[in-house]
Motif scaffolding. Structure first.
Motif, PDB file in Angstrom:
ATOM      1  N   SER A 172      34.910  38.930  68.917  1.00  0.00           N
ATOM      2  CA  SER A 172      34.260  39.834  69.868  1.00  0.00           C
ATOM      3  C   SER A 172      34.955  39.682  71.214  1.00  0.00           C
ATOM      4  N   PRO A 173      36.019  40.489  71.457  1.00  0.00           N
ATOM      5  CA  PRO A 173      36.747  40.338  72.724  1.00  0.00           C
ATOM      6  C   PRO A 173      35.837  40.522  73.944  1.00  0.00           C
ATOM      7  N   TRP A 174      34.910  41.466  73.846  1.00  0.00           N
ATOM      8  CA  TRP A 174      33.999  41.719  74.973  1.00  0.00           C
ATOM      9  C   TRP A 174      33.173  40.463  75.270  1.00  0.00           C
ATOM     10  N   GLY A 175      32.531  39.940  74.236  1.00  0.00           N
ATOM     11  CA  GLY A 175      31.700  38.745  74.414  1.00  0.00           C
ATOM     12  C   GLY A 175      32.522  37.564  74.893  1.00  0.00           C
ATOM     13  N   THR A 176      33.681  37.351  74.276  1.00  0.00           N
ATOM     14  CA  THR A 176      34.507  36.196  74.636  1.00  0.00           C
ATOM     15  C   THR A 176      34.965  36.287  76.089  1.00  0.00           C
ATOM     16  N   PHE A 177      35.391  37.497  76.496  1.00  0.00           N
ATOM     17  CA  PHE A 177      35.841  37.659  77.885  1.00  0.00           C
ATOM     18  C   PHE A 177      34.695  37.332  78.850  1.00  0.00           C
ATOM     19  N   THR A 178      33.513  37.913  78.576  1.00  0.00           N
ATOM     20  CA  THR A 178      32.373  37.726  79.483  1.00  0.00           C
ATOM     21  C   THR A 178      31.989  36.255  79.578  1.00  0.00           C
TER      22      THR A 178
END
Lengths: 66, 691
Positions: free
Chosen positions: B196-202
């Motif tokens: 989950s790039p979104w989750g990981t980035f956040t």
């Protein structure tokens, strides 16, 4: 009229106390007051020094749960 | 009723309490007997609020007046030992805020989400009943014991009141629970960030944000916590939105797309850094942020639930009460009581109730509101988590939470299995949901965080429109990860201190918290210990939660049993043995559930429940050549994991029983007037503070 203004004053005081608690002013002020009352011979730390020492001290135990 | 009336009962007439009791009883009856398609969540809120109100008004008043005999005229440690820092009489609402922020972590959100596999009824009843008769009582009485003992810790009180054996058992329990807790929480975060790039980035951005706040508070604007917290929260929200932008960029998204093992290594590295870096740089600012978000989001969720009153789709009971559940294996008894620890009764709280809180109370009588009332609030958070899980379509709930080892790794196979259980779900439905939430897939996202986030996003999006679903989803993931990581780094640090304390007995320099080699050495041991369990969970084909969460539950309930042993001993020694049932009854229940759960984990013949049966099953399958190739390679490690988990479960069982028997011995001797370790209550001193 006077009742309403005293109510406003109380609300403002309450809000101020809340803010002071949040930003650490209240804890610092309480500590300084304690030092003055009980240990007048000790130097009073600046807010920055106090915050520094507090951060160290507070993290020496279980602070957070599951 | 007499005890209650003395506690200011005149303010609310008895007739009102009768009405509350009737409303609460009908709401509970409605929840228990309803067998329709859906049930409105308002029933749960009403039932919970009535149960808490009655329990607080009558039961906690009884405990305060009769069992503990709280005395408002008695000076508290904060007054007697006031040093302006550690011990300081503090406004009771502020203490309440501190105490609640300290006890409420990710536990009450995750446990009920997982336990929803049995349906909404068993978990909800256990949260309410276990809360008011177990958890609240434990927190309240341990707080009281510590208040009357100069703010001593649970471990010290166990040693003082029970003897060296009790002290040792408490220490060993705290250490192991810490390790398992950190591992299982880290696993939840890994599963939420997996691919989950979104989750990981956040989640990754929370680290530089915390570092910035740390430097801001240290050098730019020393001590301006509120200013720094507001800036931090704004940056966090920007990071949630920024994650969406990263996710949409084909070049950036690959930089944040990781599998489970890679994320596990990153979290292990993070945990180690957090344990050795100065607290002002990472831990303290993270904690300010996480407290801010925690209180804000929980309040928002409560408000949203009251305003929106969503319908719940989960049945009252599912067929999985027979032990065949996909999320974790094991029958309703004892596993619902193990799965929901935090929110009903959580032993970990006794460390907080005998930690900072007793050193701040200005008035002994406030122990009731803070100890009993604080836990009621946490129990309510658990009820909300249960609602959020049951708002989802059951088919969707099971598709998100079931590991591939149970329902199949292929989406078509998974939906076929889950629909076959009577919870219809389709591949298209899951694909649409994943797309709405801004995720590649929502299949097999075990651990509870993703499904809670989907539930919360669904609730919040009713206020904002479906366009913001993805934003809400990642906000919820960030919120959970934020305080899981706070528990992880704070826990690693505490475990490191405890280990250094222990090592200091053998080689003095190792005990010094400022000697760098000692710090690095002991931090490495702690991180290795939880890192081992985390890695084991990540590579486990059954998803890791299946084996680690029950282990955590058993450990946490065991710690609660230890706390209740101390509490029972104190009540008996204080000469009020006729009221000892107040703690002895929940203690007996905990001993029954931890013993049955530990026994099942050790010896059950079903490989998904019994650890030894699982190892035997793996061996048999390997001998028959029935294992898939990647598992053949991991076989020695999988077998070793089962043995480690079994040994740990046996240790928990042994520690619990040693302590229970020791408590029985000390109480028996106290009742017979024989010699026991002395009663260590500090003598009465009149309070000088005007209350």
């Amino acid at each position: 009229m006077s009742r309403a203004s005293s109510r406003t004053e109380r609300a403002v005081a309450w809000l101020r106390a809340g803010l002071a608690w949040w930003n650490g002013d209240a804890a610092y002020a309480a500590f300084v007051e304690h030092l003055r009352a009980h240990h007048p011979e000790r130097p009073v730390p600046s807010k920055a020094e106090y915050h520094r020492a507090e951060t160290e001290r507070r993290w020496n135990g279980v602070r957070r749960c599951c | 009723m007499q005890a209650g009336e003395r506690q200011g009962g005149a303010r609310v007439p008895m007739l009102v309490w009768v009405a509350i009791a009737l409303v609460g009883a009908s709401a509970l009856g409605g929840i228990a007997l309803r067998r329709g398609e859906t049930i409105n969540s308002l029933w749960f809120i009403v039932a919970a609020v009535c149960v808490y109100a009655l329990a607080f008004r009558f039961y906690s008043a009884f405990v305060a007046a009769r069992v503990l005999m709280l005395d408002a005229s008695r000076a508290t440690p904060a007054e007697r030992l006031n040093d302006g820092r550690d011990f300081m009489p503090t406004n009771r609402w502020i203490v309440f805020g501190h105490h609640f922020a300290a006890i409420a972590g990710p536990g009450p959100l995750i446990g009920p989400t997982l336990a929803a596999q049995f349906g909404y009824l068993p978990g909800t009843l256990w949260i309410l009943i276990g809360g008011v008769l177990g958890g609240c009582v434990q927190d309240f009485i341990i707080l009281f014991c510590s208040l009357r003992r100069n703010g001593r810790s649970l471990g010290q009180m166990a040693r003082d009141e029970l003897g060296p054996l009790g002290g040792f058992a408490a220490l060993a329990a705290v250490m192991t629970i810490m390790i398992i807790l950190i591992a299982v929480l880290a696993l939840v975060v890994v599963n939420a960030m997996k691919h989950s790039p979104w989750g990981t980035f956040t989640v990754a951005m929370t680290i530089p944000i915390a570092l910035f706040m740390g430097i801001y508070l240290r050098t730019l604007r020393p001590g301006q916590v509120m200013e720094a917290s507001v800036i931090g929260v704004v940056l966090l929200l920007a990071a949630v939105a920024g994650g969406g932008w990263v996710d949409h960029s084909p070049t950036l998204r690959v930089l944040f797309d990781f599998d489970g093992p890679a994320l596990a290594w990153m979290i292990i590295g993070y945990g180690f850094s957090a344990a050795v870096l100065p607290v002002w740089l990472l831990l303290a600012p993270r904690d300010y942020l996480s407290t801010f978000m925690k209180i804000g989001t929980i309040a928002a969720l409560a408000l949203a639930l009251i305003v929106l009153r969503p319908d719940m789709h989960m049945p009252a009971l599912t067929p999985f009460i027979d032990g065949t559940g996909p999320i974790f294996a094991g029958k309703l008894f004892p596993f619902v009581f193990i799965t929901i620890a935090c929110g009903a009764i959580s032993g970990f709280h006794s460390l907080i109730s005998s930690g900072t809180t007793p050193k701040l109370l200005a008035n002994e009588a406030d122990a009731r509101m803070i100890g009993y009332g604080g836990m009621m609030m946490e129990s309510f958070v658990a009820v909300m988590a249960m609602i959020a899980a049951c708002v989802l379509d059951p088919g969707v709930y099971f598709a998100i939470n079931s590991p591939p080892g149970v329902v199949g790794a292929d989406p078509a196979a998974a939906v076929a299995t889950i629909s076959g259980w009577g919870f219809p779900v389709t591949v298209e439905q899951m694909a649409t949901l994943a797309q709405q939430m801004g995720e590649a897939s929502l299949f097999a996202r075990t651990g509870g965080a993703p499904s809670l986030a989907v539930g919360m996003a669904n609730i919040f999006a009713r206020l904002s429109g479906d366009g913001l679903l993805a934003l809400w989803y990642h906000f919820a993931i960030m919120f959970e990860a934020l305080f899981i990581l706070t528990t992880l780094d704070a826990g690693t640090r505490v475990a490191r201190f405890m280990l250094q304390d222990l090592f200091g007995n053998f080689y003095a320099p190792l005990g010094r918290v400022s000697w760098m080699p000692g710090v690095l050495f002991s931090s490495a041991i702690v991180v290795f210990a939880w890192g081992y369990f985390l890695y084991q969970g990540v590579i486990d084909p059954l998803g890791g939660i299946n084996s680690l969460w029950p282990l955590f539950g058993i450990a946490n309930q065991m710690l609660a049993a230890i706390a209740l042993c101390v509490a029972t001993t104190v009540i008996v020694k204080s000469g009020r043995a006729r009221y000892a049932w107040v703690t002895a009854a929940p203690l007996t229940w905990l001993v029954i559930i931890t013993t049955s759960a530990a026994y099942a984990k050790l010896f059950d013949a079903a490989p998904r429940i019994g650890l030894l049966a699982h190892a035997a099953d793996l061996k048999a399958k390997a001998a028959a050549g029935a294992l898939p190739p990647p598992m053949v390679k991991q076989l020695p490690q999988l077998l070793f994991n089962d043995q480690v988990n079994a040994a740990l479960t046996a240790l928990f069982l042994l520690l619990t029983w040693v302590l229970v028997l020791d408590t029985a011995r000390v109480c028996f001797r106290a009742l017979r007037g024989l010699s026991t370790p002395p009663f260590t209550e500090v003598p009465y001193v009149q309070s000088q503070l005007a209350h």
